[in-house]
Design a protein around this motif. Sequence first.
Motif, short mmCIF file in Angstrom:
data_model
loop_
_atom_site.label_atom_id
_atom_site.label_comp_id
_atom_site.label_asym_id
_atom_site.label_seq_id
_atom_site.Cartn_x
_atom_site.Cartn_y
_atom_site.Cartn_z
N ILE A 23 0.74 -1.06 0.04
CA ILE A 23 -0.17 -0.19 0.08
C ILE A 23 0.81 1.30 0.07
O ILE A 23 0.78 2.11 -0.87
CB ILE A 23 -1.07 -0.17 1.18
N GLY A 24 1.94 1.26 0.73
CA GLY A 24 2.97 2.29 0.91
C GLY A 24 3.39 2.71 -0.68
O GLY A 24 3.38 3.77 -0.96
N GLY A 25 3.89 1.78 -1.40
CA GLY A 25 4.35 1.70 -2.54
C GLY A 25 3.49 2.41 -3.61
O GLY A 25 3.78 3.11 -4.44
N ALA A 26 2.12 1.81 -3.42
CA ALA A 26 1.34 2.37 -4.38
C ALA A 26 0.83 3.81 -4.13
O ALA A 26 0.62 4.26 -5.09
CB ALA A 26 -0.04 1.26 -4.08
N LEU A 27 0.78 4.12 -2.85
CA LEU A 27 0.49 5.28 -2.47
C LEU A 27 1.53 6.47 -3.05
O LEU A 27 1.29 7.31 -3.55
CB LEU A 27 0.44 5.51 -0.85
N ARG A 28 2.91 5.85 -2.80
CA ARG A 28 3.75 6.86 -3.44
C ARG A 28 3.77 6.93 -4.76
O ARG A 28 4.07 7.85 -5.41
CB ARG A 28 5.18 6.06 -3.11
N ALA A 29 3.68 5.91 -5.71
CA ALA A 29 3.40 5.86 -7.07
C ALA A 29 2.12 6.81 -7.51
O ALA A 29 2.25 7.44 -8.32
CB ALA A 29 2.91 4.48 -7.65
N VAL A 30 1.05 6.56 -6.49
CA VAL A 30 -0.08 7.73 -6.86
C VAL A 30 0.28 9.05 -6.57
O VAL A 30 -0.23 9.93 -7.44
CB VAL A 30 -1.42 7.00 -6.31
N LEU A 31 0.74 9.25 -5.50
CA LEU A 31 1.04 10.79 -4.92
C LEU A 31 2.20 11.36 -6.00
O LEU A 31 2.22 12.45 -6.23
CB LEU A 31 1.51 10.55 -3.74
N ASP A 32 3.24 10.44 -6.28
CA ASP A 32 4.28 11.05 -7.02
C ASP A 32 4.79 12.24 -6.73
O ASP A 32 5.05 13.21 -7.72
CB ASP A 32 4.06 10.83 -8.27
N ASP A 33 5.02 12.64 -5.63
CA ASP A 33 5.13 13.96 -4.88
C ASP A 33 6.40 13.93 -3.89
O ASP A 33 6.31 12.98 -2.99
CB ASP A 33 3.85 14.59 -4.41
N LEU A 34 7.40 14.86 -4.14
CA LEU A 34 8.35 14.73 -3.23
C LEU A 34 8.04 15.12 -1.87
O LEU A 34 8.83 14.62 -0.83
CB LEU A 34 9.60 15.68 -3.54
N ASP B 126 9.27 11.07 2.12
CA ASP B 126 9.87 10.54 3.46
C ASP B 126 8.84 10.53 4.62
O ASP B 126 9.36 10.32 5.65
CB ASP B 126 10.91 11.65 4.02
N VAL B 127 7.51 10.70 4.32
CA VAL B 127 6.34 10.56 5.11
C VAL B 127 6.18 8.99 5.50
O VAL B 127 6.10 8.33 4.45
CB VAL B 127 5.05 11.10 4.70
N PRO B 128 6.21 8.48 6.72
CA PRO B 128 6.24 7.14 6.79
C PRO B 128 4.57 6.87 6.90
O PRO B 128 3.59 7.63 7.19
CB PRO B 128 6.62 7.14 8.43
N ASP C 131 -4.47 12.76 6.59
CA ASP C 131 -3.19 12.86 6.45
C ASP C 131 -2.36 13.16 5.16
O ASP C 131 -1.34 13.85 5.22
CB ASP C 131 -2.64 11.60 7.21
N LEU C 132 -2.84 12.39 4.28
CA LEU C 132 -2.29 12.51 2.82
C LEU C 132 -3.17 13.43 1.76
O LEU C 132 -2.55 13.59 0.82
CB LEU C 132 -2.27 11.19 2.40
N ASP C 133 -4.12 13.97 2.36
CA ASP C 133 -4.89 14.75 1.41
C ASP C 133 -5.31 14.03 0.03
O ASP C 133 -5.50 14.97 -0.74
CB ASP C 133 -4.24 16.24 1.20
N LEU C 134 -5.51 13.00 0.21
CA LEU C 134 -6.05 12.32 -0.98
C LEU C 134 -7.52 12.60 -1.36
O LEU C 134 -8.24 12.88 -0.50
CB LEU C 134 -6.09 10.68 -0.91
#
Length: 97
Positions: free
Chosen positions: A16-27, A31-33, A43-46
């Motif tokens: 899920i973390g990997g998928a979130l980082r792919a979706v957000l693709d935002d620097l 580094d957000v755990p 928390d992530l403003d999705l």
Amino acid sequence: MTSPATVDEEAVLAEIGGALRAVLDDLEFEDVPITRETRFVEDLDLESIDLVSLTSELRARYGDQVDFPAWFASLELSEIIGLTVGQLADYIVGRLR
């Protein structure tokens, strides 16, 4: 795709973390755990389109065995707004077992 014998909650959380980082693709989020308590909206403003992209990423990883549209449809709006990574992980693990 993960086989039922190898379903592990920590591995699902990492996916899920990997998928979130792919979706957000935002620097900003690099580094957000991502923990069980991380909330998608607060928390992530999705936004809803981000959740659709996230479920597409996860569907590619888990296949049709995990029916995200049906699960989301079963939730109230307040539940979706308060949804955490842990709740999503629990749903995925439950469907894969």
